[in-house]
Design a protein around this motif. Structure first.
Motif, PDB file in Angstrom:
ATOM      1  N   PRO A 191       0.759  -1.191   0.030  1.00 22.75           N
ATOM      2  CA  PRO A 191      -0.189   0.057   0.093  1.00 22.75           C
ATOM      3  C   PRO A 191       0.891   1.310  -0.012  1.00 22.75           C
ATOM      4  O   PRO A 191       0.463   2.350  -0.664  1.00 22.75           O
ATOM      5  CB  PRO A 191      -0.801   0.073   1.290  1.00 22.75           C
ATOM      6  N   ARG A 192       2.045   1.193   0.566  1.00 27.77           N
ATOM      7  CA  ARG A 192       2.615   2.384   0.618  1.00 27.77           C
ATOM      8  C   ARG A 192       3.305   2.678  -0.920  1.00 27.77           C
ATOM      9  O   ARG A 192       3.167   3.862  -1.056  1.00 27.77           O
ATOM     10  CB  ARG A 192       3.985   2.274   1.660  1.00 27.77           C
ATOM     11  N   ALA A 193       3.740   1.709  -1.383  1.00 28.29           N
ATOM     12  CA  ALA A 193       4.420   1.894  -2.677  1.00 28.29           C
ATOM     13  C   ALA A 193       3.088   2.271  -3.647  1.00 28.29           C
ATOM     14  O   ALA A 193       3.309   3.174  -4.473  1.00 28.29           O
ATOM     15  CB  ALA A 193       4.743   0.757  -3.229  1.00 28.29           C
ATOM     16  N   PHE A 194       1.836   1.972  -3.437  1.00 31.31           N
ATOM     17  CA  PHE A 194       0.785   2.295  -4.498  1.00 31.31           C
ATOM     18  C   PHE A 194       0.602   3.771  -3.962  1.00 31.31           C
ATOM     19  O   PHE A 194       0.105   4.487  -4.952  1.00 31.31           O
ATOM     20  CB  PHE A 194      -0.385   1.509  -3.961  1.00 31.31           C
ATOM     21  N   ALA A 195       0.626   4.009  -2.817  1.00 34.49           N
ATOM     22  CA  ALA A 195       0.191   5.655  -2.354  1.00 34.49           C
ATOM     23  C   ALA A 195       1.386   6.535  -3.117  1.00 34.49           C
ATOM     24  O   ALA A 195       1.048   7.616  -3.852  1.00 34.49           O
ATOM     25  CB  ALA A 195       0.433   5.675  -0.850  1.00 34.49           C
ATOM     26  N   TRP A 196       2.650   6.107  -3.297  1.00 33.70           N
ATOM     27  CA  TRP A 196       3.759   6.882  -3.898  1.00 33.70           C
ATOM     28  C   TRP A 196       3.110   6.928  -5.134  1.00 33.70           C
ATOM     29  O   TRP A 196       3.502   7.921  -5.871  1.00 33.70           O
ATOM     30  CB  TRP A 196       5.044   6.358  -3.882  1.00 33.70           C
ATOM     31  N   TRP A 197       2.932   5.895  -5.893  1.00 32.82           N
ATOM     32  CA  TRP A 197       2.501   5.807  -7.603  1.00 32.82           C
ATOM     33  C   TRP A 197       1.284   6.682  -7.570  1.00 32.82           C
ATOM     34  O   TRP A 197       1.299   7.568  -8.765  1.00 32.82           O
ATOM     35  CB  TRP A 197       2.347   4.611  -8.042  1.00 32.82           C
ATOM     36  N   VAL A 198       0.336   6.699  -6.997  1.00 28.32           N
ATOM     37  CA  VAL A 198      -0.715   7.422  -7.288  1.00 28.32           C
ATOM     38  C   VAL A 198      -0.363   9.086  -6.895  1.00 28.32           C
ATOM     39  O   VAL A 198      -0.967   9.890  -7.714  1.00 28.32           O
ATOM     40  CB  VAL A 198      -2.069   7.177  -5.996  1.00 28.32           C
ATOM     41  N   GLY A 199       0.359   9.244  -5.704  1.00 34.02           N
ATOM     42  CA  GLY A 199       0.793  10.633  -5.833  1.00 34.02           C
ATOM     43  C   GLY A 199       1.544  11.225  -6.945  1.00 34.02           C
ATOM     44  O   GLY A 199       1.231  12.561  -7.567  1.00 34.02           O
ATOM     45  N   ILE A 200       2.513  10.465  -7.546  1.00 30.35           N
ATOM     46  CA  ILE A 200       3.094  10.660  -8.472  1.00 30.35           C
ATOM     47  C   ILE A 200       2.382  10.856  -9.656  1.00 30.35           C
ATOM     48  O   ILE A 200       2.551  12.043 -10.601  1.00 30.35           O
ATOM     49  CB  ILE A 200       4.340  10.001  -8.989  1.00 30.35           C
ATOM     50  N   SER A 201       1.549   9.951  -9.994  1.00 31.82           N
ATOM     51  CA  SER A 201       0.573  10.047 -11.229  1.00 31.82           C
ATOM     52  C   SER A 201      -0.518  11.458 -11.083  1.00 31.82           C
ATOM     53  O   SER A 201      -0.437  12.106 -12.057  1.00 31.82           O
ATOM     54  CB  SER A 201      -0.384   8.913 -11.050  1.00 31.82           C
ATOM     55  N   PHE A 202      -0.815  11.611  -9.794  1.00 30.90           N
ATOM     56  CA  PHE A 202      -1.633  12.774  -9.749  1.00 30.90           C
ATOM     57  C   PHE A 202      -0.825  14.139  -9.801  1.00 30.90           C
ATOM     58  O   PHE A 202      -1.192  15.228 -10.576  1.00 30.90           O
ATOM     59  CB  PHE A 202      -2.173  12.842  -8.134  1.00 30.90           C
ATOM     60  N   LEU A 203       0.593  13.998  -9.407  1.00 28.72           N
ATOM     61  CA  LEU A 203       1.222  15.367  -9.673  1.00 28.72           C
ATOM     62  C   LEU A 203       1.586  15.451 -11.273  1.00 28.72           C
ATOM     63  O   LEU A 203       1.748  16.700 -11.844  1.00 28.72           O
ATOM     64  CB  LEU A 203       2.602  15.307  -9.061  1.00 28.72           C
ATOM     65  N   VAL A 204       1.953  14.388 -11.784  1.00 30.25           N
ATOM     66  CA  VAL A 204       1.891  14.592 -13.427  1.00 30.25           C
ATOM     67  C   VAL A 204       0.580  15.070 -13.965  1.00 30.25           C
ATOM     68  O   VAL A 204       0.675  15.939 -15.171  1.00 30.25           O
ATOM     69  CB  VAL A 204       2.304  12.911 -13.940  1.00 30.25           C
ATOM     70  N   SER A 205      -0.493  14.820 -13.380  1.00 28.80           N
ATOM     71  CA  SER A 205      -1.634  15.054 -14.118  1.00 28.80           C
ATOM     72  C   SER A 205      -1.814  16.683 -13.980  1.00 28.80           C
ATOM     73  O   SER A 205      -2.369  17.444 -14.737  1.00 28.80           O
ATOM     74  CB  SER A 205      -3.101  14.365 -13.398  1.00 28.80           C
ATOM     75  N   VAL A 206      -1.464  17.188 -12.608  1.00 26.02           N
ATOM     76  CA  VAL A 206      -1.521  18.737 -12.354  1.00 26.02           C
ATOM     77  C   VAL A 206      -0.533  19.320 -13.254  1.00 26.02           C
ATOM     78  O   VAL A 206      -0.782  20.181 -13.827  1.00 26.02           O
ATOM     79  CB  VAL A 206      -1.255  19.059 -10.867  1.00 26.02           C
ATOM     80  N   LEU A 207       0.767  18.826 -13.556  1.00 30.38           N
ATOM     81  CA  LEU A 207       1.612  19.395 -14.417  1.00 30.38           C
ATOM     82  C   LEU A 207       1.115  19.430 -15.862  1.00 30.38           C
ATOM     83  O   LEU A 207       1.312  20.249 -16.653  1.00 30.38           O
ATOM     84  CB  LEU A 207       3.012  18.478 -14.444  1.00 30.38           C
ATOM     85  N   GLY A 208       0.449  18.484 -16.184  1.00 31.90           N
ATOM     86  CA  GLY A 208      -0.269  18.315 -17.466  1.00 31.90           C
ATOM     87  C   GLY A 208      -1.279  19.459 -17.860  1.00 31.90           C
ATOM     88  O   GLY A 208      -1.241  20.011 -18.898  1.00 31.90           O
ATOM     89  N   ALA A 209      -1.864  19.828 -16.660  1.00 28.68           N
ATOM     90  CA  ALA A 209      -2.785  20.921 -16.609  1.00 28.68           C
ATOM     91  C   ALA A 209      -2.042  22.273 -16.833  1.00 28.68           C
ATOM     92  O   ALA A 209      -2.653  22.937 -17.780  1.00 28.68           O
ATOM     93  CB  ALA A 209      -3.691  20.868 -15.345  1.00 28.68           C
ATOM     94  N   PHE A 210      -1.008  22.371 -16.304  1.00 27.33           N
ATOM     95  CA  PHE A 210      -0.181  23.646 -16.456  1.00 27.33           C
ATOM     96  C   PHE A 210       0.186  23.591 -17.857  1.00 27.33           C
ATOM     97  O   PHE A 210       0.288  24.692 -18.688  1.00 27.33           O
ATOM     98  CB  PHE A 210       0.915  23.757 -15.618  1.00 27.33           C
ATOM     99  N   VAL A 211       0.600  22.327 -18.415  1.00 25.72           N
ATOM    100  CA  VAL A 211       1.191  22.530 -19.856  1.00 25.72           C
ATOM    101  C   VAL A 211      -0.023  22.867 -20.706  1.00 25.72           C
ATOM    102  O   VAL A 211       0.385  23.358 -21.933  1.00 25.72           O
ATOM    103  CB  VAL A 211       1.806  20.860 -20.066  1.00 25.72           C
ATOM    104  N   THR A 212      -1.014  22.106 -20.628  1.00 21.23           N
ATOM    105  CA  THR A 212      -2.108  22.261 -21.563  1.00 21.23           C
ATOM    106  C   THR A 212      -2.647  23.859 -21.571  1.00 21.23           C
ATOM    107  O   THR A 212      -2.870  24.377 -22.572  1.00 21.23           O
ATOM    108  CB  THR A 212      -3.432  21.668 -21.032  1.00 21.23           C
ATOM    109  N   VAL A 213      -2.615  24.457 -20.346  1.00 23.23           N
ATOM    110  CA  VAL A 213      -3.241  25.955 -20.469  1.00 23.23           C
ATOM    111  C   VAL A 213      -2.029  26.772 -20.726  1.00 23.23           C
ATOM    112  O   VAL A 213      -2.289  27.892 -21.508  1.00 23.23           O
ATOM    113  CB  VAL A 213      -3.425  26.227 -18.820  1.00 23.23           C
ATOM    114  N   LEU A 214      -0.699  26.680 -20.554  1.00 25.17           N
ATOM    115  CA  LEU A 214       0.480  27.474 -20.778  1.00 25.17           C
ATOM    116  C   LEU A 214       1.209  27.254 -22.063  1.00 25.17           C
ATOM    117  O   LEU A 214       2.187  28.020 -22.134  1.00 25.17           O
ATOM    118  CB  LEU A 214       1.258  27.669 -19.497  1.00 25.17           C
ATOM    119  N   MET A 215       0.945  26.056 -22.643  1.00 23.52           N
ATOM    120  CA  MET A 215       1.966  25.644 -23.868  1.00 23.52           C
ATOM    121  C   MET A 215       1.913  26.667 -24.838  1.00 23.52           C
ATOM    122  O   MET A 215       0.869  27.413 -25.275  1.00 23.52           O
ATOM    123  CB  MET A 215       1.517  24.232 -24.215  1.00 23.52           C
TER     124      MET A 215
END
Length: 307
Positions: free
Chosen positions: A21-45
């Motif tokens: 579960p700890r590893a899974f939580a890390w993976w979900v957190g990184i995936s969410f951060l990438v999604s947020v970064l994707g939002a920044f890229v989408t708006v500001l590209m």
């Protein structure tokens, strides 16, 4: 060596996420951060990158010069996406092959991931070459069949497409153990996968992948229906209209504030959970099957218990 169980291999990804579960939580957190970064890229590209993406998504095939310019413009996005996918796959492989190396939820960005990125690029080139060869072969067969009449040519064309798809799937499954082999042996390994997946192994491995994909399709549909239903109820209770749900699936890209609305953030969280589970479920079968077929000298069993 006893044959591996396709169902156990297909469900290995679910077991990994449940027992780590700890590893899974890390993976979900990184995936969410990438999604947020994707939002920044989408708006500001930049406009040229947005135009390049539109070019690649267009139904009309661009000329080679335009295609090359578009690929160059979006190459940073492609490299980032490739690095993220290989990092997630390597984390799953690390759970299976190097279970004690659990720092940072098994996530790294080093030589293992770079080798997986190189292997992926090789696979992309091989897949394109194979697809071109199959397309040309089908075109030749259809052209010859046209001499027997239009109806016969249409039937032959449909069969040729099915055969081409079957050949493509066959080759990809036969080579699918190359990523875990490359990770486990710390060097690019392609031919070994072809050797290990001979005979009945192919069908067992194909069955494992098919079951894993089917499980994720069912889970994805259920998650989408449940999320849409809950979001719709919340919108109605807040005095809105069901049409307001469109801001989640088709967000406003004019500003970050408009894009990252509460509904979109909730959707990104759910998406991160599903994406993380998808990576684990799709990557795990090949790894456990490779280890089983490779006859690990350490005598590791098909299952690894979390500490």
């Amino acid at each position: 060596m006893t044959p591996f169980s396709p169902s156990e291999a297909a469900l290995e990804g679910f077991r990994i996420t449940r027992e780590n579960p700890r590893a899974f939580a890390w993976w979900v957190g990184i995936s969410f951060l990438v999604s947020v970064l994707g939002a920044f890229v989408t708006v500001l590209m930049p406009a040229e990158v947005r135009h390049a993406l539109d070019t690649l998504r267009a139904e009309d095939t661009p000329d080679l010069a335009t295609l090359a310019d578009a690929l160059i413009a979006v190459s940073p996005l492609f490299v980032f996406g490739l690095a993220f996918q290989c990092m997630m796959a390597a984390a799953v492989y690390r759970v299976i092959f190097r279970h004690e190396d659990s720092r940072f939820g098994y996530l790294r960005l080093g030589s293992d991931e770079l080798r997986l990125m190189a292997l992926t690029l090789i696979f992309v080139v091989l897949t394109i070459l194979l697809a071109v060869a199959l397309t040309l072969g089908a075109a030749i067969v259809i052209a010859l069949a046209s001499f027997a009449g239009r109806g016969f040519a249409v039937s032959v064309g449909a069969i040729a497409e099915l055969v081409s798809l079957a050949v493509l799937v066959y080759v990809l499954v036969r080579l699918s153990l190359a990523p875990p082999a490359t990770f486990a042996e710390r060097r690019l390994r392609i031919g070994e996968s072809w050797t290990l997946t001979r005979g009945g192994v192919f069908w067992r491995l194909f069955g494992a992948y098919l079951l894993a994909v089917a499980c994720m399709v069912v889970i994805g549909l259920l998650a989408l229906v449940l999320f849409t239903a809950v979001a719709g109820i919340i919108v109605l209770l807040a005095g809105g209209q069901l049409t307001d749900l469109s801001t989640i699936f088709h967000p406003d890209e004019t500003s970050l504030a408009a894009y990252l609305n509460p509904g979109m953030i909730a959707y990104m969280i759910v998406g991160s959970l599903f994406q993380t589970l998808y990576f684990a479920v799709i990557a795990a079968p090949g790894a456990v099957v490779y280890r089983h077929l490779h006859d690990d000298p350490d005598g590791l069993s098909l299952h690894i218990s979390a500490p």
